[in-house]
Motif scaffolding. Structure first.
Motif, mmCIF file in Angstrom:
data_model
loop_
_atom_site.group_PDB
_atom_site.id
_atom_site.type_symbol
_atom_site.label_atom_id
_atom_site.label_comp_id
_atom_site.label_asym_id
_atom_site.label_seq_id
_atom_site.Cartn_x
_atom_site.Cartn_y
_atom_site.Cartn_z
ATOM 1 N N ASP A 47 2.598 14.909 -8.036
ATOM 2 C CA ASP A 47 2.591 13.976 -6.849
ATOM 3 C C ASP A 47 3.881 14.961 -6.036
ATOM 4 O OD1 ASP A 47 1.499 11.545 -7.909
ATOM 5 O OD2 ASP A 47 3.117 11.197 -9.002
ATOM 6 N N GLU A 48 4.223 14.691 -4.723
ATOM 7 C CA GLU A 48 4.827 14.495 -3.888
ATOM 8 C C GLU A 48 5.670 14.217 -4.000
ATOM 9 O OE1 GLU A 48 5.069 17.799 -2.283
ATOM 10 O OE2 GLU A 48 3.681 19.007 -3.278
ATOM 11 N N LEU A 49 7.308 13.950 -3.912
ATOM 12 C CA LEU A 49 7.740 12.741 -3.663
ATOM 13 C C LEU A 49 8.694 13.219 -2.814
ATOM 14 C CD1 LEU A 49 8.744 12.686 -7.839
ATOM 15 C CD2 LEU A 49 7.179 11.329 -5.845
ATOM 16 N N GLU A 50 9.882 11.777 -2.481
ATOM 17 C CA GLU A 50 10.945 11.933 -1.628
ATOM 18 C C GLU A 50 11.442 10.655 -2.044
ATOM 19 O OE1 GLU A 50 9.756 9.856 1.987
ATOM 20 O OE2 GLU A 50 11.570 10.211 2.989
ATOM 21 N N THR A 57 13.403 8.607 -14.301
ATOM 22 C CA THR A 57 14.531 9.617 -15.717
ATOM 23 C C THR A 57 14.601 11.086 -15.575
ATOM 24 O OG1 THR A 57 14.187 9.215 -17.634
ATOM 25 C CG2 THR A 57 15.158 7.608 -16.643
ATOM 26 N N ALA A 58 12.968 11.932 -14.806
ATOM 27 C CA ALA A 58 12.846 13.380 -14.959
ATOM 28 C C ALA A 58 14.035 13.706 -14.129
ATOM 29 C CB ALA A 58 12.204 13.501 -14.509
ATOM 30 N N THR A 59 15.176 14.259 -14.628
ATOM 31 C CA THR A 59 16.323 15.119 -13.796
ATOM 32 C C THR A 59 15.840 16.194 -12.460
ATOM 33 O OG1 THR A 59 16.641 16.961 -15.525
ATOM 34 C CG2 THR A 59 17.993 14.863 -15.753
ATOM 35 N N ALA A 60 15.038 17.077 -13.258
ATOM 36 C CA ALA A 60 14.508 18.158 -12.469
ATOM 37 C C ALA A 60 13.846 17.498 -10.717
ATOM 38 C CB ALA A 60 12.979 18.859 -13.046
ATOM 39 N N LEU A 61 13.670 15.794 -10.787
ATOM 40 C CA LEU A 61 13.301 16.223 -9.799
ATOM 41 C C LEU A 61 14.555 15.677 -9.028
ATOM 42 C CD1 LEU A 61 10.768 12.699 -10.919
ATOM 43 C CD2 LEU A 61 10.819 14.932 -10.308
ATOM 44 N N LEU A 62 15.533 15.130 -9.131
ATOM 45 C CA LEU A 62 16.705 14.398 -8.827
ATOM 46 C C LEU A 62 16.689 15.788 -7.069
ATOM 47 C CD1 LEU A 62 19.328 13.367 -11.077
ATOM 48 C CD2 LEU A 62 17.874 11.902 -9.849
ATOM 49 N N ASP A 63 16.741 14.642 -5.941
ATOM 50 C CA ASP A 63 17.059 15.699 -4.753
ATOM 51 C C ASP A 63 18.395 16.298 -4.657
ATOM 52 O OD1 ASP A 63 18.035 16.115 -2.226
ATOM 53 O OD2 ASP A 63 16.555 15.707 -1.536
ATOM 54 N N ASP A 71 0.869 -0.971 -0.133
ATOM 55 C CA ASP A 71 0.272 0.021 -0.489
ATOM 56 C C ASP A 71 1.268 1.185 -0.018
ATOM 57 O OD1 ASP A 71 -2.856 -1.765 -0.644
ATOM 58 O OD2 ASP A 71 -2.749 -1.149 2.423
ATOM 59 N N VAL A 72 2.138 1.095 -0.155
ATOM 60 C CA VAL A 72 2.196 2.742 -0.616
ATOM 61 C C VAL A 72 3.222 2.588 -2.041
ATOM 62 C CG1 VAL A 72 4.854 3.461 0.004
ATOM 63 C CG2 VAL A 72 3.721 2.069 1.817
ATOM 64 N N ASN A 73 3.535 3.764 -2.806
ATOM 65 C CA ASN A 73 3.231 3.536 -3.676
ATOM 66 C C ASN A 73 4.922 4.408 -4.070
ATOM 67 O OD1 ASN A 73 0.561 3.512 -5.082
ATOM 68 N ND2 ASN A 73 0.331 5.505 -4.094
ATOM 69 N N TYR A 74 5.414 3.814 -4.803
ATOM 70 C CA TYR A 74 6.686 4.031 -5.611
ATOM 71 C C TYR A 74 7.037 5.159 -6.986
ATOM 72 C CZ TYR A 74 8.025 2.268 -1.395
ATOM 73 O OH TYR A 74 7.781 1.479 0.275
ATOM 74 N N LEU A 75 7.502 5.675 -7.311
ATOM 75 C CA LEU A 75 7.915 6.275 -8.593
ATOM 76 C C LEU A 75 9.530 5.797 -8.984
ATOM 77 C CD1 LEU A 75 7.624 7.607 -10.823
ATOM 78 C CD2 LEU A 75 7.705 9.981 -9.667
ATOM 79 N N LEU A 102 4.071 10.958 -1.679
ATOM 80 C CA LEU A 102 3.129 10.966 -0.936
ATOM 81 C C LEU A 102 2.694 12.495 -0.599
ATOM 82 C CD1 LEU A 102 7.259 12.599 0.742
ATOM 83 C CD2 LEU A 102 5.590 9.999 1.062
ATOM 84 N N PRO A 103 1.085 12.260 -0.493
ATOM 85 C CA PRO A 103 1.030 11.358 0.204
ATOM 86 C C PRO A 103 0.503 9.982 -0.579
ATOM 87 C CG PRO A 103 -0.993 12.961 0.061
ATOM 88 C CD PRO A 103 0.423 13.563 -0.125
ATOM 89 N N ASP A 104 0.555 9.187 0.430
ATOM 90 C CA ASP A 104 0.440 7.708 -0.396
ATOM 91 C C ASP A 104 -1.607 7.697 -1.388
ATOM 92 O OD1 ASP A 104 2.882 6.745 0.280
ATOM 93 O OD2 ASP A 104 1.858 5.408 2.415
#
Length: 182
Positions: free
Chosen positions: A96-99, A22-28, A15-19, A68-70
């Motif tokens: 999406d909000e991502l961690e 390869t989008a460089t803008a998402l890299l932390d 019940d946890v969603n993952y992504l 996040l949120p799931d």
């Protein structure tokens, strides 16, 4: 915030969603810097931000994120268990909000050769099958360098990689004398 460039794959586990994207803008960059500082990535060293930016700009990085949120993943023809089926378009989808919880970086010509390096997942997420899935999202033409013990056993058992020495009639792996080989 999700970006519209790159490819992405989605998966739900317990019940946890993952992504994976390869989008460089998402890299932390702070996450990647932290990963490079860990003992788990003993081959990597922290880099100044400008060098890290250059490194990432000249390779393809598969970011692994917890959504996040799931919220439920959008329904599509793409199966979360089919890692090599990217979403056909990233346009017009919810943000999406991502961690960021992991990375796998590849150096590639995007046609025939992919060198897989810098695979890292936060320790709390290592028992959910996410590492295997992350690597499956990478190109299947990958050439991998790993440690002889646990690394070799894992990649052989879980992903079907084999020791290049087993291909001695068809393939030779060469290096300069900088690296000592047994």
């Amino acid at each position: 915030m999700a970006s519209t460039n790159g490819q992405e794959w989605r998966k739900t586990t317990a019940d946890v969603n993952y992504l994976v994207s390869t989008a460089t803008a998402l890299l932390d960059y702070d996450f990647i810097d932290m990963a490079f500082r860990t003992e788990d990535m003993y081959w990597a060293k922290p880099l100044p931000r400008d060098q890290l930016t250059t490194l990432l700009a000249n390779s393809t990085t598969f970011g692994l994120y917890r959504v996040l949120p799931d919220a439920p993943a959008p329904k599509s023809a793409d199966s979360p268990s089919s890692p090599r089926t990217p979403s056909p378009t990233l346009e017009n989808r919810p943000t999406d909000e991502l961690e960021q919880i992991g990375i796998a970086r590849v150096i590639t010509d995007r046609v025939t050769t992919t060198y897989l390096t810098d695979v890292y997942i936060l320790p709390d997420y290592r028992t959910h099958g996410l590492g295997k899935w992350l690597i499956q999202c990478c190109n299947e033409r990958a050439f991998l360098v790993t440690t002889p013990g646990v690394g070799k056993d894992f990649y052989t058992r879980e992903l079907g990689f084999w020791d290049v020495r087993e291909e001695e009639e068809r393939l030779v792996c060469m290096t300069r004398r900088f690296f000592k080989m047994d």
